[in-house]
Design a protein around this motif. Structure first.
Motif, PDB file in Angstrom:
ATOM      1  N   ARG A 138     -10.951  11.132  25.540  1.00  0.00           N
ATOM      2  CA  ARG A 138     -11.013  10.517  24.231  1.00  0.00           C
ATOM      3  C   ARG A 138     -12.445  10.201  23.843  1.00  0.00           C
ATOM      4  O   ARG A 138     -13.340  10.155  24.691  1.00  0.00           O
ATOM      5  CB  ARG A 138     -10.188   9.230  24.193  1.00  0.00           C
ATOM      6  CG  ARG A 138     -10.503   8.264  25.313  1.00  0.00           C
ATOM      7  CD  ARG A 138      -9.760   6.968  25.168  1.00  0.00           C
ATOM      8  NE  ARG A 138     -10.276   6.185  24.054  1.00  0.00           N
ATOM      9  CZ  ARG A 138      -9.860   4.961  23.748  1.00  0.00           C
ATOM     10  NH1 ARG A 138      -8.920   4.396  24.483  1.00  0.00           N
ATOM     11  NH2 ARG A 138     -10.371   4.300  22.737  1.00  0.00           N
ATOM     12  N   ASP A 140     -14.546   7.248  21.490  1.00  0.00           N
ATOM     13  CA  ASP A 140     -14.381   5.959  20.830  1.00  0.00           C
ATOM     14  C   ASP A 140     -14.223   6.158  19.327  1.00  0.00           C
ATOM     15  O   ASP A 140     -14.685   7.155  18.760  1.00  0.00           O
ATOM     16  CB  ASP A 140     -15.603   5.061  21.087  1.00  0.00           C
ATOM     17  CG  ASP A 140     -15.763   4.714  22.553  1.00  0.00           C
ATOM     18  OD1 ASP A 140     -14.750   4.682  23.268  1.00  0.00           O
ATOM     19  OD2 ASP A 140     -16.910   4.472  22.970  1.00  0.00           O
ATOM     20  N   LYS A 141     -13.596   5.200  18.682  1.00  0.00           N
ATOM     21  CA  LYS A 141     -13.365   5.285  17.243  1.00  0.00           C
ATOM     22  C   LYS A 141     -14.628   5.675  16.482  1.00  0.00           C
ATOM     23  O   LYS A 141     -14.608   6.552  15.614  1.00  0.00           O
ATOM     24  CB  LYS A 141     -12.846   3.937  16.730  1.00  0.00           C
ATOM     25  CG  LYS A 141     -12.742   3.852  15.211  1.00  0.00           C
ATOM     26  CD  LYS A 141     -12.465   2.423  14.760  1.00  0.00           C
ATOM     27  CE  LYS A 141     -12.556   2.326  13.244  1.00  0.00           C
ATOM     28  NZ  LYS A 141     -12.440   0.930  12.768  1.00  0.00           N
ATOM     29  N   THR A 143     -17.437   7.036  17.619  1.00  0.00           N
ATOM     30  CA  THR A 143     -18.214   8.154  18.167  1.00  0.00           C
ATOM     31  C   THR A 143     -17.692   9.438  17.528  1.00  0.00           C
ATOM     32  O   THR A 143     -16.486   9.659  17.470  1.00  0.00           O
ATOM     33  CB  THR A 143     -18.064   8.232  19.698  1.00  0.00           C
ATOM     34  OG1 THR A 143     -18.609   7.050  20.284  1.00  0.00           O
ATOM     35  CG2 THR A 143     -18.804   9.450  20.254  1.00  0.00           C
ATOM     36  N   THR A 234     -14.894   4.605  30.439  1.00  0.00           N
ATOM     37  CA  THR A 234     -14.862   4.022  29.107  1.00  0.00           C
ATOM     38  C   THR A 234     -16.237   3.498  28.708  1.00  0.00           C
ATOM     39  O   THR A 234     -16.860   2.753  29.468  1.00  0.00           O
ATOM     40  CB  THR A 234     -13.831   2.871  29.054  1.00  0.00           C
ATOM     41  OG1 THR A 234     -12.543   3.381  29.404  1.00  0.00           O
ATOM     42  CG2 THR A 234     -13.772   2.242  27.673  1.00  0.00           C
ATOM     43  N   HIS A 235     -16.720   3.913  27.539  1.00  0.00           N
ATOM     44  CA  HIS A 235     -18.014   3.467  26.986  1.00  0.00           C
ATOM     45  C   HIS A 235     -19.188   3.817  27.895  1.00  0.00           C
ATOM     46  O   HIS A 235     -20.231   3.155  27.850  1.00  0.00           O
ATOM     47  CB  HIS A 235     -18.012   1.947  26.744  1.00  0.00           C
ATOM     48  CG  HIS A 235     -16.969   1.478  25.792  1.00  0.00           C
ATOM     49  ND1 HIS A 235     -16.709   0.128  25.573  1.00  0.00           N
ATOM     50  CD2 HIS A 235     -16.105   2.157  24.983  1.00  0.00           C
ATOM     51  CE1 HIS A 235     -15.741   0.019  24.677  1.00  0.00           C
ATOM     52  NE2 HIS A 235     -15.356   1.234  24.308  1.00  0.00           N
ATOM     53  N   ARG A 238     -22.782   4.287  26.419  1.00  0.00           N
ATOM     54  CA  ARG A 238     -23.179   3.036  25.769  1.00  0.00           C
ATOM     55  C   ARG A 238     -23.551   1.982  26.806  1.00  0.00           C
ATOM     56  O   ARG A 238     -24.553   1.270  26.671  1.00  0.00           O
ATOM     57  CB  ARG A 238     -22.051   2.545  24.871  1.00  0.00           C
ATOM     58  CG  ARG A 238     -21.687   3.530  23.761  1.00  0.00           C
ATOM     59  CD  ARG A 238     -20.359   3.210  23.110  1.00  0.00           C
ATOM     60  NE  ARG A 238     -20.408   1.937  22.402  1.00  0.00           N
ATOM     61  CZ  ARG A 238     -19.326   1.358  21.885  1.00  0.00           C
ATOM     62  NH1 ARG A 238     -18.139   1.939  21.991  1.00  0.00           N
ATOM     63  NH2 ARG A 238     -19.440   0.196  21.255  1.00  0.00           N
ATOM     64  N   ASP A 251     -25.017   0.059  17.893  1.00  0.00           N
ATOM     65  CA  ASP A 251     -23.885  -0.269  18.763  1.00  0.00           C
ATOM     66  C   ASP A 251     -23.485  -1.735  18.564  1.00  0.00           C
ATOM     67  O   ASP A 251     -24.246  -2.637  18.911  1.00  0.00           O
ATOM     68  CB  ASP A 251     -24.241  -0.017  20.224  1.00  0.00           C
ATOM     69  CG  ASP A 251     -23.022  -0.015  21.127  1.00  0.00           C
ATOM     70  OD1 ASP A 251     -22.057  -0.756  20.843  1.00  0.00           O
ATOM     71  OD2 ASP A 251     -23.019   0.729  22.126  1.00  0.00           O
TER      72      ASP A 251
END
Length: 323
Positions: A138, A140-141, A143, A234-235, A238, A251
């Motif tokens: 996935r 992120d919303k 990205t 996840t992330h 970032r 961010d």
């Protein structure tokens, strides 16, 4: 559920699979199903050997009779919605899309509709029969960029395996705060933040995570970098870039308060202030096609908002040079 709805199989262990672990042997006999799903069948008693329930690690022998009768994985009911998709490539097994920033991938609390899954169910209804509607990784919303969706069980199993064995190549472009002189590697474990459970962080007992980054273009107070993932936490980008004190521009979670560079022009100040998402774009994806075994690579250009941000950074650099 009728008997026809169940996943059924009957096999006799061939010579080449004799003395193998039960879960490994069944994975060879039923390659369209993942190892974890097969292990679940064994533990639930839906898979027997010579009429007996075994453990995944138990060995099978030549001529053993394996029977499978399992329920398909239960899917949450999501509604199909007509949402435009930017399709980069498609065939009967794969759907490669260029996801815009702002599009949520999976329905969840607060996002029950208007997601990529809703769009996929409308465009490719067959994904309803696959785990997580065919989505194996996935973004992120906020990205943007390229991602692959499985359209068949064979593809889903293959893509999951490629992700787990780190053979799927993923490259991202990111605009970070601060300047660097060259590339590097961040090899730090990532897990839940100890105090803020909605955030991820570099933590001692986290899962292994490795990010490679290299310099693409340097500005007076920012840098465009290209990141390559060895893992997919996840992330990850970032968190890792923030950990080395170069958070992504815009961010909202890991970037801290906005910092304006020395001699910042009004134009750059406005560009930075209006950039309200992490400056991260999945630019390239490489994988092995699950049916043909051909290595395939796709690349998508930077979206308009990041291009405008980079244009403002370049203009600022030129303005400083002329002083």
């Amino acid at each position: 559920m009728t008997a026809d709805d169940r996943i059924n199989g009957e096999f006799e262990v061939p010579p080449e699979l004799s003395d193998r672990r039960l879960d490994q042997a069944v994975a060879e006999l039923m390659p369209e199903h993942s190892r974890s799903r097969i292990q679940g069948w064994i533990k639930d008693g839906d898979l027997t050997v010579n009429g007996k329930v075994k453990k995944p690690r138990d060995k099978v022998m030549l001529g053993d009779r394996i029977l499978v009768s399992a329920e398909p994985e239960v899917q949450v009911t999501w509604e199909a919605e007509s949402i435009d998709l930017d399709i980069v490539y498609e065939d009967e097994h794969l759907l490669v899309i260029n996801k815009p920033a702002g599009l949520v991938v999976h329905p969840a609390a607060g996002h029950a509709a208007g997601t990529l899954v809703n769009a996929l169910l409308n465009y490719a209804p067959e994904v309803d029969k696959l785990p997580r509607a065919g989505i194996v990784h996935r973004l992120d919303k906020d990205t943007s960029g390229i991602m692959v969706v499985a359209r068949s069980l064979v593809a889903h199993t293959s893509l999951v395996d490629q992700l787990q064995t780190r053979t799927m190549g993923r490259e991202y472009d990111a605009v970070i705060v601060g300047t660097i002189t060259g590339g590097g590697i961040v090899d730090q474990p990532i897990g839940r933040h100890p105090n803020q459970r909605k955030k991820m962080a570099v933590v001692r007992d986290g899962k292994p995570a490795v990010t490679h980054y290299r310099l693409v273009e340097r500005f007076p107070a920012h840098t465009l970098v290209r990141c390559k993932l060895e893992s997919g936490r996840t992330h990850q980008i970032r968190v890792h870039m923030s950990h080395i004190r170069h958070p992504l521009v815009g961010d909202p979670v890991y970037g801290g308060r906005m910092r304006l560079p020395q001699g910042c022009t009004p134009e750059l100040k406005e560009a930075l202030r209006k950039f309200q998402r992490q400056a991260l774009h999945a630019r390239q994806l490489t994988l092995v096609h699950p049916e043909t075994d051909e290595e395939m690579t796709w690349e998508v250009p930077l979206p308009q908002d990041i291009q405008e941000l980079l244009a403002a950074l370049r203009a600022h650099a030129k303005a400083l040079e002329s002083l």
